[in-house]
Design a protein around this motif. Structure first.
Motif, PDB file in Angstrom:
ATOM      1  N   ILE A  78       0.615  -1.102   0.132  1.00 21.92           N
ATOM      2  CA  ILE A  78       0.066  -0.771   0.325  1.00 21.92           C
ATOM      3  C   ILE A  78       0.573   1.379  -0.380  1.00 21.92           C
ATOM      4  N   PRO A  79       1.540   1.210   0.820  1.00 21.41           N
ATOM      5  CA  PRO A  79       2.760   2.752   0.768  1.00 21.41           C
ATOM      6  C   PRO A  79       3.275   3.221  -0.295  1.00 21.41           C
ATOM      7  N   ALA A  80       4.020   1.316  -0.400  1.00 11.72           N
ATOM      8  CA  ALA A  80       5.082   1.037  -2.132  1.00 11.72           C
ATOM      9  C   ALA A  80       3.701   1.948  -3.322  1.00 11.72           C
ATOM     10  N   PHE A  81       2.786   1.643  -3.447  1.00 14.35           N
ATOM     11  CA  PHE A  81       2.085   1.949  -4.529  1.00 14.35           C
ATOM     12  C   PHE A  81       2.089   3.811  -4.255  1.00 14.35           C
ATOM     13  N   THR A  82       2.045   4.258  -3.265  1.00 15.05           N
ATOM     14  CA  THR A  82       1.892   6.095  -2.733  1.00 15.05           C
ATOM     15  C   THR A  82       2.711   6.276  -3.655  1.00 15.05           C
ATOM     16  N   LYS A  83       4.060   5.437  -2.244  1.00 16.30           N
ATOM     17  CA  LYS A  83       5.774   6.092  -2.812  1.00 16.30           C
ATOM     18  C   LYS A  83       5.357   6.147  -4.492  1.00 16.30           C
ATOM     19  N   ASN A  84       4.811   5.037  -4.981  1.00 15.38           N
ATOM     20  CA  ASN A  84       5.449   4.477  -6.798  1.00 15.38           C
ATOM     21  C   ASN A  84       5.066   5.495  -7.611  1.00 15.38           C
ATOM     22  N   ALA A  85       3.611   5.663  -7.129  1.00 12.88           N
ATOM     23  CA  ALA A  85       3.311   6.527  -7.444  1.00 12.88           C
ATOM     24  C   ALA A  85       3.267   8.434  -7.944  1.00 12.88           C
ATOM     25  N   ILE A  86       3.791   8.704  -6.544  1.00  9.68           N
ATOM     26  CA  ILE A  86       4.256   9.717  -6.840  1.00  9.68           C
ATOM     27  C   ILE A  86       5.901   9.903  -7.550  1.00  9.68           C
ATOM     28  N   ILE A  87       6.486   8.872  -7.173  1.00 13.30           N
ATOM     29  CA  ILE A  87       7.663   8.972  -7.870  1.00 13.30           C
ATOM     30  C   ILE A  87       7.261   9.129  -9.685  1.00 13.30           C
ATOM     31  N   ASP A  88       6.148   7.879  -9.877  1.00  8.48           N
ATOM     32  CA  ASP A  88       6.218   8.282 -11.473  1.00  8.48           C
ATOM     33  C   ASP A  88       5.324   9.762 -12.177  1.00  8.48           C
ATOM     34  N   TYR A  89       4.790  10.455 -11.263  1.00 11.30           N
ATOM     35  CA  TYR A  89       4.042  11.575 -11.736  1.00 11.30           C
ATOM     36  C   TYR A  89       5.325  12.582 -11.717  1.00 11.30           C
ATOM     37  N   ILE A  90       6.792  12.627 -11.012  1.00  8.06           N
ATOM     38  CA  ILE A  90       7.529  13.403 -10.428  1.00  8.06           C
ATOM     39  C   ILE A  90       8.653  12.916 -12.254  1.00  8.06           C
ATOM     40  N   ASP A  91       8.207  11.406 -12.608  1.00  4.20           N
ATOM     41  CA  ASP A  91       8.739  11.357 -13.918  1.00  4.20           C
ATOM     42  C   ASP A  91       8.490  11.888 -15.004  1.00  4.20           C
ATOM     43  N   HIS A  92       7.165  11.615 -14.908  1.00  2.13           N
ATOM     44  CA  HIS A  92       5.916  11.970 -15.561  1.00  2.13           C
ATOM     45  C   HIS A  92       5.770  13.387 -16.041  1.00  2.13           C
ATOM     46  N   ASN A  98       9.896  18.200 -20.028  1.00  2.45           N
ATOM     47  CA  ASN A  98      11.958  18.740 -20.353  1.00  2.45           C
ATOM     48  C   ASN A  98      12.307  19.345 -19.807  1.00  2.45           C
ATOM     49  N   ASN A  99      12.211  19.650 -18.517  1.00  2.17           N
ATOM     50  CA  ASN A  99      12.299  20.767 -17.371  1.00  2.17           C
ATOM     51  C   ASN A  99      13.797  19.408 -16.327  1.00  2.17           C
ATOM     52  N   SER A 100      14.407  19.976 -15.699  1.00  2.00           N
ATOM     53  CA  SER A 100      15.758  18.665 -15.538  1.00  2.00           C
ATOM     54  C   SER A 100      15.480  19.496 -13.718  1.00  2.00           C
ATOM     55  N   LEU A 101      15.784  18.730 -12.945  1.00  5.36           N
ATOM     56  CA  LEU A 101      15.892  18.155 -11.490  1.00  5.36           C
ATOM     57  C   LEU A 101      16.475  19.998 -10.737  1.00  5.36           C
ATOM     58  N   GLU A 102      17.758  20.017 -11.912  1.00  3.09           N
ATOM     59  CA  GLU A 102      18.346  21.417 -11.130  1.00  3.09           C
ATOM     60  C   GLU A 102      17.769  22.375 -11.338  1.00  3.09           C
ATOM     61  N   ASP A 103      16.838  22.423 -12.298  1.00  4.35           N
ATOM     62  CA  ASP A 103      15.867  23.338 -12.694  1.00  4.35           C
ATOM     63  C   ASP A 103      14.876  23.807 -12.142  1.00  4.35           C
ATOM     64  N   ASN A 104      14.610  22.676 -11.390  1.00  4.69           N
ATOM     65  CA  ASN A 104      13.294  22.860 -10.080  1.00  4.69           C
ATOM     66  C   ASN A 104      13.705  21.830  -9.205  1.00  4.69           C
ATOM     67  N   SER A 105      14.303  22.894  -8.334  1.00  3.56           N
ATOM     68  CA  SER A 105      15.203  22.004  -7.329  1.00  3.56           C
ATOM     69  C   SER A 105      14.025  21.860  -6.108  1.00  3.56           C
ATOM     70  N   ILE A 106      12.354  22.413  -5.811  1.00  3.94           N
ATOM     71  CA  ILE A 106      11.877  22.207  -5.488  1.00  3.94           C
ATOM     72  C   ILE A 106      11.357  20.347  -5.700  1.00  3.94           C
ATOM     73  N   ILE A 107      10.959  20.157  -6.368  1.00  3.60           N
ATOM     74  CA  ILE A 107      10.935  19.355  -6.962  1.00  3.60           C
ATOM     75  C   ILE A 107      12.008  17.717  -7.005  1.00  3.60           C
ATOM     76  N   SER A 108      13.459  18.873  -6.461  1.00  2.00           N
ATOM     77  CA  SER A 108      14.552  17.847  -6.212  1.00  2.00           C
ATOM     78  C   SER A 108      14.263  17.472  -4.699  1.00  2.00           C
ATOM     79  N   ASP A 109      13.299  17.872  -4.266  1.00  2.00           N
ATOM     80  CA  ASP A 109      13.219  17.650  -2.662  1.00  2.00           C
ATOM     81  C   ASP A 109      12.322  16.720  -2.670  1.00  2.00           C
ATOM     82  N   LEU A 110      11.331  17.025  -3.416  1.00  2.00           N
ATOM     83  CA  LEU A 110       9.854  16.132  -3.370  1.00  2.00           C
ATOM     84  C   LEU A 110      10.507  15.092  -3.353  1.00  2.00           C
TER      85      LEU A 110
END
Length: 734
Positions: A78-92, A98-110
């Motif tokens: 259950i938490p694995a699903f939540t965790k993976n859903a958020i990570i997939d959402y970030i990757d998508h 086409n932004n990098s994590l360096e350009d979006n430090s707040i997403i990098s923090d998340l």
């Protein structure tokens, strides 16, 4: 047939003479045993096994029925699903924009925050002869682990599911160095960092390699190179949690084992403390258990129906050796062990935990956390297995809810900041002149702001020195009230301690707990004063950079998060001193900082749920750590050897105890703990204050570039990115 010669030469690597001395016989007797193993009596086999810290079955390699591995429901999905859903959402999002994590430090923090959410951890702790590894083998399936993995583990062993093995690792076991340069101890939380792990790697192979590097009998033990290992095993239990097998303490051969045990067990969400049933709850066990309780993750609450101390297991191990596993005898042993533990706890031992949980802890609560265990008799491990299953299955569900609350709070805060940033970009495109005036005002005021900030820093540094002196003085006064003859006699009478060894040890433990409480009270009261000063410092800094409030210049400044910049300065430090308490009350970023510093996942996530009280309490409880525990053990050992006659024995004992505290320089050691705490505080404050200044300087530079270059297309692009990010956080899947 059992070959004593083979066992002596290959396992113990001892001469006949050395072996004879170890088991208390002559060399010629050992020679006869080796020539005619059938002449070795059962009593002699028992002596050999006890001296080697193993059972007779292990000595003669007797194969017996293997316990069924613990079978638990996979609630981690259950938490694995939540965790993976958020990570997939970030990757998508990153792929789509086409932004990098360096350009979006707040997403990098998340992203870092979410990736740091891991399975709950069970720490197995106890003396070196209690059967920790045998318990683990039984829980996950003995056939998965080497039979030579004896109860003499000398390194920290992290046991995780084979499905969680990083792609760059092919072997079942990796052994890691004890240190690299000045850095001590491999960080398990960086298992996914290939470069880091390869730097620390010492060896790899099958589970058999643990014998060489991970036991005191191993051929590589004396090199002191290995510090930890990770083992990948397929197991139902490991679908839901991870296990940490800690080195047996109290062996005396490597003090670092004890220090590492105390440090690593603070990562644990569940603690299993093992004490052998025929020597149950010795004075050393009691000290370790009390120290562990003070740092135990607080789970109990009415909402989740978690009972008091449900993540603590005090286990009478190898229960079959007591009267053939007689339950009545074992219950009596556990009753007496619980009584000995409770007698050493002053009335205020539970006060911090009770303030948080609103629960009054009783002897009954503690007794319910005592269990028997043996791999030989199913019935004697049934209660332990059932309770462990229950809490292990519950924790992922709690983690899932707390993770969603934490991420939701983070997203809400990020969305608000982005909203202000959007307003600023919109205004900049329409009213550039106002921003030019604003930037001029900022730069004009920088010398004065810098000067004022330096003065505030100096005042706070002076305040740290004052608090250190006051803490030491206050503790010294309280120490003299406790470690004096009159008080000790009053404790003897109040607790009805008798003139016998066990009671003298209990008395020493009781006094040590009183001192520990005084230390915590002293530190906590002055830490709260310091935290108020920190909040005043941050408030003053915010005011000094609040240029949007300048009369005649009404603009929406791009947000600069002073508190976040200050807190991020802690991220690279090993210890925070009083700022640990402050970080634990600082919500989401505090949770992220602490979870990367070895705090259990549930403790860190609990910050955003309970306002940080539970984690702040744990931070205070951990002060002194190994030093304070070492003081307690040394004093108890010292006073246990005294013999007193009747008559005025109470006063005689009190005098001897006072002398023992003086002999062990206890007061000076406690004062050193306090001094180091405030020294760590000063280092942490300076690091955070420096980081705040650096980030403010970068903010000015970025603002200058934005205003002076005034590339309308670039500003529109930043506006578009900010709006996109706000939409990202507004629609995060929870």
């Amino acid at each position: 047939m059992f070959s004593l010669k083979n066992f002596r030469e290959n396992n113990l690597k001892m001469t006949q003479d050395d072996f004879a001395k170890m088991v208390g016989t002559r060399q010629d007797v050992v020679s006869r045993w080796e020539k005619n193993p059938e002449q070795i009596s059962l009593d002699n086999l028992r002596i050999i096994a006890e001296k080697c810290g193993i059972t007779i079955d292990q000595l003669v390699k007797f194969k017996k029925n293997v316990p069924t591995p613990l079978n638990v429901k996979n609630t981690w999905r259950i938490p694995a699903f939540t965790k993976n859903a958020i990570i997939d959402y970030i990757d998508h999002y990153l792929l789509k924009t086409n932004n990098s994590l360096e350009d979006n430090s707040i997403i990098s923090d998340l992203q870092k925050r979410v990736k740091n959410i891991s399975k709950p951890k069970i720490a197995i702790i106890g003396r070196s002869d209690v059967g920790k590894s045998a318990l683990i083998n039984a829980l996950i399936g003995t056939e998965k682990m080497p039979t030579s993995w004896t109860p003499t583990t000398s390194i920290v062993v992290y046991i995780t599911n084979i499905s969680d093995r990083p792609k760059y690792i092919e072997e079942d076991v990796w052994i890691f160095k004890d240190s690299v340069g000045k850095e001590k101890g491999w960080d398990y939380q960086r298992l996914e960092d290939e470069e880091y792990c390869r730097t620390w790697k010492l060896a790899s192979g099958s589970a058999d390699i643990l014998y060489s590097y991970g036991t005191r009998q191993g051929e590589c033990f004396d090199k002191n190179e290995a510090g930890s290992a990770v083992v990948f095993v397929e197991s139902s239990l490991l679908d839901v949690c991870e296990i940490i097998d800690l080195p047996g303490f109290g062996t005396g051969d490597r003090i670092d084992d004890d220090l590492m045990t105390l440090k690593v067990k603070r990562m644990a969400d569940i603690l299993v403390y093992m004490s052998i049933s025929n020597g149950f709850m010795r004075s050393e066990d009691i000290e370790y258990i009390k120290e562990s309780i003070q740092n135990l993750t607080i789970l109990e609450n009415d909402h989740d129906n978690i009972k008091p101390l449900s993540n603590l297991f005090i286990v009478a191990s190898q229960a079959h050796i007591v009267n053939a596993g007689n339950k009545q005898t074992l219950n009596k042993i556990m009753d007496e062990g619980c009584e000995r533990l409770v007698r050493t706890m002053p009335n205020d031992f539970w006060k911090r935990r009770s303030l948080i949980t609103k629960h009054e802890y009783t002897k009954s609560d503690i007794r319910k956390r005592f269990f028997t265990y043996t791999t030989d008799i199913d019935d004697l491990r049934q209660n332990f297995n059932q309770d462990l299953c229950s809490i292990v299955e519950s924790l992922p569900l709690i983690i899932n809810e707390q993770m969603k609350t934490d991420i939701s709070s983070f997203a809400e805060s990020a969305s608000d900041n982005l909203k202000n940033k959007i307003k600023g970009f919109v205004q900049l495109t329409n009213e550039r002149e106002k921003y030019i005036q604003l930037l001029a005002k900022i730069k004009e005021n920088e010398p004065k702001r810098t000067y004022d900030n330096q003065n505030r820093r100096k005042d706070l540094q002076d305040n740290i020195s004052i608090l250190k002196r006051e803490s030491i003085t206050k503790f010294q006064d309280k120490y003299k009230e406790i470690i004096n003859i009159e008080h000790i006699v009053s404790v003897i009478e109040q607790c009805d301690f008798k003139n016998k060894k066990d009671d003298r040890q209990a008395l020493g433990s009781y006094l040590n707990s009183q001192l520990q409480t005084v230390l915590q009270d002293t530190i906590e009261s002055n830490t709260k004063i310091f935290n108020n000063k920190i909040n005043e410092y941050i408030a003053a800094y915010k005011k000094s950079v609040a240029y949007s409030e300048i009369p005649g210049i009404s603009v929406n400044m791009p947000p600069f998060d002073v508190t976040r910049a200050f807190a991020s300065g802690l991220a690279g430090l090993a210890t925070f001193g009083a700022l640990t308490f402050w970080a634990s009350t600082f919500g989401n970023l505090g949770a992220y900082i602490l979870v990367t510093k070895g705090v259990s996942v549930l403790s860190a996530l609990g910050i955003s749920i309970g306002g940080g009280t539970a984690t702040a309490t744990a931070a205070i409880a951990s002060i002194g750590g190994p030093i304070v525990l070492g003081i307690s053990l040394a004093v108890i050992v010292g006073i246990s050897v005294f013999a007193f006659f009747s008559g005025g024995w109470k006063k005689s004992i009190a005098k001897k105890i006072v002398a023992e505290y003086v002999k062990n320089n206890v007061l000076d050691k406690y004062c050193t703990v306090i001094s180091n705490y405030w020294q760590d505080t000063e280092i942490a404050f300076n690091a955070s204050a420096d980081k705040l200044e650096v980030d403010w300087g970068k903010y000015i530079d970025n603002l200058s570039e934005l205003i002076n270059n005034y590339d309308i297309e670039d500003i529109k692009h930043k506006l578009e990115v900010a709006r996109s990010l706000k939409s990202f956080f507004d629609h995060i899947p929870l």
